[in-house]
Design an enzyme around this catalytic site. Sequence first.
Site, short mmCIF file in Angstrom:
data_model
loop_
_atom_site.label_atom_id
_atom_site.label_comp_id
_atom_site.label_asym_id
_atom_site.label_seq_id
_atom_site.Cartn_x
_atom_site.Cartn_y
_atom_site.Cartn_z
N ASP A 1 0.84 -1.19 0.00
CA ASP A 1 0.00 0.00 0.00
C ASP A 1 0.88 1.25 0.00
OD1 ASP A 1 -2.45 1.41 0.34
OD2 ASP A 1 -1.85 1.75 2.41
N THR B 1 -2.63 6.13 -6.34
CA THR B 1 -1.27 6.09 -6.81
C THR B 1 -0.78 7.50 -7.06
OG1 THR B 1 -2.32 5.67 -8.90
CG2 THR B 1 -1.22 3.83 -7.87
N THR B 2 -1.29 8.42 -6.26
CA THR B 2 -0.99 9.82 -6.46
C THR B 2 0.50 10.08 -6.56
OG1 THR B 2 -2.68 10.03 -4.84
CG2 THR B 2 -1.73 12.05 -5.67
N ASP C 1 -8.69 -0.77 2.00
CA ASP C 1 -8.69 -0.18 0.66
C ASP C 1 -9.92 -0.62 -0.11
OD1 ASP C 1 -6.34 0.93 1.26
OD2 ASP C 1 -5.14 -0.07 -0.28
#
Lengths: 556, 539
Positions: free
Chosen positions: B73, B106-107, B402
């Site tokens: 993560d 996935t910034t 998530d």
Amino acid sequence: MNSLMQPQIILLREGTDTSQGKGQLLSNINACIAIADTIRTTLGPRGMDKLIVDSRGKVTISNDGATILKLLDIVHPAGKVLVDIARSQDAEVGDGTTSVSLFAAELLKEIKSYIEEGVSPQVIIKGFRKASQLAINKVKELAVPIEKSNPDEFREILEKCASTALSSKLVHSQKDFFKKMVVDAVLSLDQEELNEKMIGIKKIPGGAMQDSLLVEGVAFKKTFSYAGFEQQPKSFKNPKILSLNVELELKAERDNAEVRVEKVKEYQAIVDAEWKIIYDKLEKIVATGAKIVLSRLPIGDLATQYFADRDIFCAGRVLNEDLSRVIKAVGGQVQSSVNDIKPEHLGSCEYFEERQIGGERFNIFQGCPNSKTCTLVLRGGAEQFIEEVERSLHDAIMVVRRAIKSKTIVAGGGATEMEVSRYLREYSRTIEGKQQLIIAAFAKALEVIPRQIADNAGFDATDILNKLRQKHATDGNQWFGVDINSESISNNYDNFVWEPALVKINILSASTEAANLILSVDETVRNPQSEKPDAAANARARGAMMAARGRGVTRR
Amino acid sequence: MSGNAVYATDEYGRPFIIIREQGKKTRLTGLDAMKSHILAAKTVANIVKSSLGPKGLDKILISPDGDITVTNDGATILDQMEVEHQIAKLLVQLSKSQDDEIGDGTTGVVAGALLEQAEALLDRGIHPIRIADGYERACNIAVQHLEKVSDVIEFDKDHTENLFKTAKTSLGSKIVSKCHDQFAKMAVDAVLSVADLERKDVDFELIKIDGKLGGSLVDSRLVYGVIIDKDMSHPQMPKEIKDAKIAILTCPFEPPKPKTKHKLDITSVEEYKKLQSYEMEKFEEMVKQVKDCGANLAICQWGFDDEANHLLYQNNLPACRWVGGPEIELIAIATNGRIVPRFEELSPEKLGHAGIVREISFGTTKDRMLVIEECANTRAVTIFVRGGNKMIIDEAKRSLNDAICAVRNLVRDNRIVYGGGAAEISCALEIQKHADEISSIEQYAMRSFASALESVPLALAENSGLSPIETLAEVQSRQVKENNPRLGVDCNLTGNNDMRDQFVYDPLISKRQQYLLATQLVKMILKIDDVIMSGEIDA
């Protein structure tokens, strides 16, 4: 021979640093210029930000002149003057803090060569006073009154002012979004008072800037809650709201009291008495018909469950400022006792709800009868980011507030400065004596604002300035300023780059005052530092050692 | 400019001190500052890059205390790395705030790629703010385009297939992919049982994720009720109670004490005996009160001593002690009971109801847990994760979180875009189309934005063992030719690039957020041209 025998007179303590005369004056000027250089690049719509890490590791990213200067922690005595005017500008009008320091430093820079040539500072000061007076009068003359009669137009003007203030900040690409928010926020205030403290700003990390919202009413974060809270209802229509300053917990009524129990039987009686006290309080609260109970002090688990049983929402440990804004919005008064609560002490609002915003739950009061308050809920990716948004919005709020109060506006983007500069230069030619030079220098210093805006945007500043001078020399072009979008100049009044006239007036007067103050100083006497930080630490260590020794065997 | 903060000399060459302790402050200005920021951000982004996608790899992080975390993560990796650099910290905060908000993202990768592209532009001499403006414009186009290519997926309480698939996508890259379906189902069921579909609100406080060492991931399950890590107070109490009526107490099982400081002087033997009998009486009374109201299980926030315990056992009243506040609340919500603060207030209406309460034990260990099931109110649920070791359990919990977030996002807004890099490629194409129409310098920045977006499918392809550039080029050309924005990188090597057929969904709000946040962060970093750092304070 005799003179050799004369004992030396010690006037000042050893180590005292004195410096005086022209050298000192020049040195002060240099210090101010150095400081102004630091914040120079933050001016204008293409201004950059500064990242400052303080000794505790706290990070601030800012574009706001006052904030940067404050965080720089300046110790130079003359330099501090600049910090002070930036701060006073911040307090007085909220915007233009970079301009004010920059202009003051530029005044000093222009005058430096005259000082070197031996012009008396007093002459300069006199000249500056005169020039500043003239400049302020000119700004007043130029200023365009705001038409208040048409609310739509008035609103538009305010939005323009807000967007000018926001244009140099991080949020500038969202300024259309934020300007509405800012104007809505200010207009929702009491128009007489315009107390900006009544605009609450809540920051929630996460989400994008565009997810920020304006709550017409009050919003505050869910307070610490005890078991049973989740069983309370979370939304109400037209609830009655009771605000308290009472602790609702089962606890000792007096802290230092002690009860002496004589007999076993009495034991139960005391326990019952304590329960009765708290239940009495709770019953009285329920009897008022309030559906929402807020308290500045804790509301314990017992009370939480009691309220949950009776479908009442409660929140304890509400922050003082939040509670006072709730009161402003919903009416009523904070009660410091639960006795004798009359209906008029309760507030009400149309809709209450606990809502999830990002990762936090918020209590939101909407549709308040005497809504003189509102809350901006700001979102953003990182904490520093939101903080900078908050500072930017604060500036914009202050500008809008000022615009409402002062009722006149001028064009921004260096247009006003250029026009005043032209006026002063023309005026200076009509007078004789040294004043002519001084006023001309003042006029030249004014040009620093458009020059810096152009510089920061990566334009050829000289080129732009020449174009501007030419435009302003001809009639009817008094609103020409730097145009960032076309890398040229334009009529900034028509382009709606507007600022309240008061901001400009304050910049002119504060900068002149600061420059005069620095010019009138010709000697600095610095006492030797009574205790250097190192020395202090050593002394403390030594003290501790001595104390330790003292604790040991008594000597002698 | 030297390393010193502000260094100036007066006419006589004496340096003057403007800023406190200026010798200790370091300063970085102009292009140098930007380059250093970009380098830092790039480094961070590269670390998380290889964890992207269903074939992404995990990282081991060892904390200063020696605790080991194995995770995939992004937010957790960055959080545990404890980065020092200021700009890198911003990236960490960004991914953390996105994790809080939407639970997935996935910034970091996008932001890192944007900065990498910005570096090239800065080298060409473009003003950083023009770059930022260009990014902003490109981002707006991308966000609008996302809405255009988004699909609405339908679901309701009975038709959860689509939610299930979304949860599967989210879990795809995680360690739990072994029991993929099971976990996805748990996530969907958990969200749906607490969701308020009308208000589109999901209260996460009602979902509890609990873990216990032992067994394997397959043994994990969703409990419609509450699990508490406590056992019955007396070993001989019944292990299973059917049709339980629960008294939820927040007062201790002992004679009530006044809160005020008090003192009881016992002067004679009789007094002492009286006290003892008083206490006995109290105990009996309390037990009687509980029994009288019909409860057959007492759950107590506080403790009770062995004497009381014995008494309870004798009176055939199972009890559980030292249950924490939040659990008490969960039990109360789940069983529709009321929390009772003292014995006098016990009444049959205030009791909670549960179909079955039982104590479960695990393997050969003596650990026991109390499971409260078939509750009157099914809105509180607990996901109970089992696993071979602590690291797996922790990672499974994070993955579930998530997945739950992904499902929650769909409950809030049921529009989706296609994953596997499909949305990114489609946006990149759109931006490039628009970029050519712009006459100013921003054009370059917009093109860079497009290339930065492509870094996501590139990383995906690379992590899946495909040839990145070849794959990207192929998908890109197919998207244009077939005018199909659903084509993405085929990470699972199924031979089909259509993400709709592979059911790789991403909630629209999550993608939108990613772009907006990354752009904002990059803009903020580009705007900084001056860094002033204070030195360490000497101790």
